[in-house]
Design a protein around this motif. Sequence first.
Motif, mmCIF file in Angstrom:
data_model
loop_
_atom_site.group_PDB
_atom_site.id
_atom_site.type_symbol
_atom_site.label_atom_id
_atom_site.label_comp_id
_atom_site.label_asym_id
_atom_site.label_seq_id
_atom_site.Cartn_x
_atom_site.Cartn_y
_atom_site.Cartn_z
ATOM 1 N N THR A 1 115.254 -43.177 13.324
ATOM 2 C CA THR A 1 114.682 -42.930 12.072
ATOM 3 C C THR A 1 113.788 -41.449 12.519
ATOM 4 N N LEU A 2 113.751 -41.074 13.892
ATOM 5 C CA LEU A 2 112.878 -40.166 14.454
ATOM 6 C C LEU A 2 113.661 -39.108 14.594
ATOM 7 N N LYS A 3 115.013 -38.801 14.658
ATOM 8 C CA LYS A 3 115.950 -37.793 15.059
ATOM 9 C C LYS A 3 115.935 -36.883 14.181
ATOM 10 N N ALA A 4 116.129 -35.595 14.532
ATOM 11 C CA ALA A 4 116.268 -34.555 13.521
ATOM 12 C C ALA A 4 117.639 -34.317 12.841
ATOM 13 N N ASP A 5 118.828 -34.752 13.661
ATOM 14 C CA ASP A 5 120.022 -34.524 13.179
ATOM 15 C C ASP A 5 121.168 -35.534 13.892
ATOM 16 N N LEU B 1 125.202 -47.454 16.545
ATOM 17 C CA LEU B 1 124.248 -48.134 15.641
ATOM 18 C C LEU B 1 123.117 -46.843 15.037
ATOM 19 N N GLU B 2 122.914 -46.138 16.156
ATOM 20 C CA GLU B 2 121.645 -45.313 15.666
ATOM 21 C C GLU B 2 122.073 -44.181 14.776
ATOM 22 N N LEU B 3 123.522 -44.073 14.862
ATOM 23 C CA LEU B 3 123.906 -42.843 13.708
ATOM 24 C C LEU B 3 123.936 -43.768 12.637
ATOM 25 N N VAL C 1 121.969 -45.741 11.547
ATOM 26 C CA VAL C 1 120.351 -45.839 11.046
ATOM 27 C C VAL C 1 119.995 -44.581 10.586
ATOM 28 N N TYR C 2 120.097 -43.502 11.503
ATOM 29 C CA TYR C 2 120.101 -42.053 11.086
ATOM 30 C C TYR C 2 120.545 -41.756 9.624
ATOM 31 N N LYS C 3 121.766 -42.163 9.411
ATOM 32 C CA LYS C 3 122.419 -41.745 8.207
ATOM 33 C C LYS C 3 121.600 -42.483 6.877
ATOM 34 N N ALA C 4 121.134 -43.784 7.252
ATOM 35 C CA ALA C 4 120.489 -44.646 6.260
ATOM 36 C C ALA C 4 118.874 -43.818 5.956
ATOM 37 N N SER C 5 118.573 -43.266 7.043
ATOM 38 C CA SER C 5 117.049 -42.888 6.626
ATOM 39 C C SER C 5 116.966 -41.232 6.468
ATOM 40 N N SER C 6 118.307 -40.747 6.352
ATOM 41 C CA SER C 6 118.251 -39.318 6.106
ATOM 42 C C SER C 6 117.966 -39.094 4.434
#
Length: 108
Positions: free
Chosen positions: A50-54, A99-101, A103-108
């Motif tokens: 959730t903290l990554k920029a891209d 997993l992190e991808l 999570v990232y997509k869901a939070s973007s």
Amino acid sequence: MHMSTNHGDDKDAQADKEQLAAVRVAVDEVDEQIVALIGRRERLIRIAGTLKADSAEVRAPGRVERVLEHVKATAEQKDIDAEIVEQTYRAMIDAFIRLELDVYKASS
């Protein structure tokens, strides 16, 4: 016809079976500890996602290599097979990146 048996071999075989059973119990206990640690790592990865920029920051090949170097060095310091550690970590990191991808997509 009666075949003679060596009772010493029977006792050794029984002792080996008992030792193997004990080793399996210990392996199961270690597996439970590993699963708990993977769960802790998963929670941290979910936060990081959730903290990554891209998505490039999620994949972070430089970070992956640093993690692998760190765990291999740690293994060597502890006289653990660094190749097994590296192979295990590569598989784990691949799974956590997926997993992190997500999570990232869901939070973007």
